[in-house]
Design an enzyme around this catalytic site. Structure first.
Site, PDB file in Angstrom:
ATOM      1  CG  ASP A   1      53.065  46.874  92.620  1.00 63.20           C
ATOM      2  OD1 ASP A   1      54.186  46.399  92.299  1.00 63.20           O
ATOM      3  OD2 ASP A   1      52.077  46.769  91.888  1.00 63.20           O
TER       4      ASP A   1
ATOM      5  CE  LYS B   1      51.043  50.709  96.690  1.00 60.88           C
ATOM      6  NZ  LYS B   1      50.543  49.450  97.230  1.00 60.88           N
TER       7      LYS B   1
END
Ligand code: SF4
Length: 210
Positions: free
Chosen positions: A134, A116
């Protein structure tokens, strides 16, 4: 997907990261590490003092863990984050000449950095694109019907071919805003949602009004 991208661009013209790093790659990396299980607003607030004290990778690398901990305590998981920040800065100084690396492989070697954060850095700093899977991206992609709504890696892989590389970063930033304003985790405002006709799993109440 093309229509969804277009609508989100219209609703959120800016599509910028909520972390206020001032365009500094290392600061964005630090803030992204701090943002795990913490709000962007909290990270922005904490970072001001943190960067006054430790302005660059070298000063983080030389810092005592306790001194970093003290400044980031309110972000949660502060012991782990402080240790990761110190080790990450040390690796950047010792192995990458003080500069944040750009390849996925190198970024993933940095303590505290997962896919991420790596995708955020690759997209926002280096313009290489990257799906930042996310919580908002995962949830909304699942509801829209592009992925399973659970697995970050699957979400990244499902979205990657559907969103043009040059639009991926801004698209993910827009999903964060859309997730906060409209398609929230507990109470999505489906009846007022601009994407409802394109959504595979709107809430049942809104479905009956379509
Ligand atoms: S219709 Fe509802 S579930 Fe679908 S994207 Fe909009 S707010 Fe989210």
């Amino acid at each position: 997907m093309a229509e969804i991208i277009r609508l989100l661009e219209k609703i959120y013209p800016d599509g910028e990261c909520m972390l206020e790093s001032g365009g500094d790659p290392f600061r964005l990396l630090v803030m992204a590490i701090l943002s795990a299980q913490c709000t962007d607003a909290r990270v922005n607030a904490v970072s001001e003092e943190l960067f006054k004290r430790f302005p660059d990778p070298a000063s983080f690398a030389d810092a005592r863990r306790e001194d970093i901990e003290e400044l980031i305590r309110s972000c949660g998981l502060f012991r782990t984050k402080a240790e990761n920040l110190r080790k990450c800065a040390k690796m950047i100084v010792e192995e990458y000449g003080g500069k944040v690396p750009s390849s996925m492989e190198d970024l993933l070697k940095l303590p505290g950095v997962g896919r991420k954060v790596a995708n955020l850095i690759r997209g926002d700093v280096f313009g290489l694109g990257g799906i930042v899977a996310d919580t908002h991206c995962i949830r909304i992609s699942g509801r829209l019907g592009f992925s399973d709504g659970k697995d970050p890696l699957k979400t990244e892989r499902d979205l990657d071919p559907l969103v043009p590389k040059e639009k991926q970063s801004a698209f993910c930033h827009r999903l964060v805003l859309f997730g906060r304003d409209v398609c929230s985790a507990r109470n999505p405002k489906c009846a007022a949602c601009a994407l409802i006709r394109l959504c595979r799993h709107p809430s049942p109440d809104a479905e009956s009004e379509r």
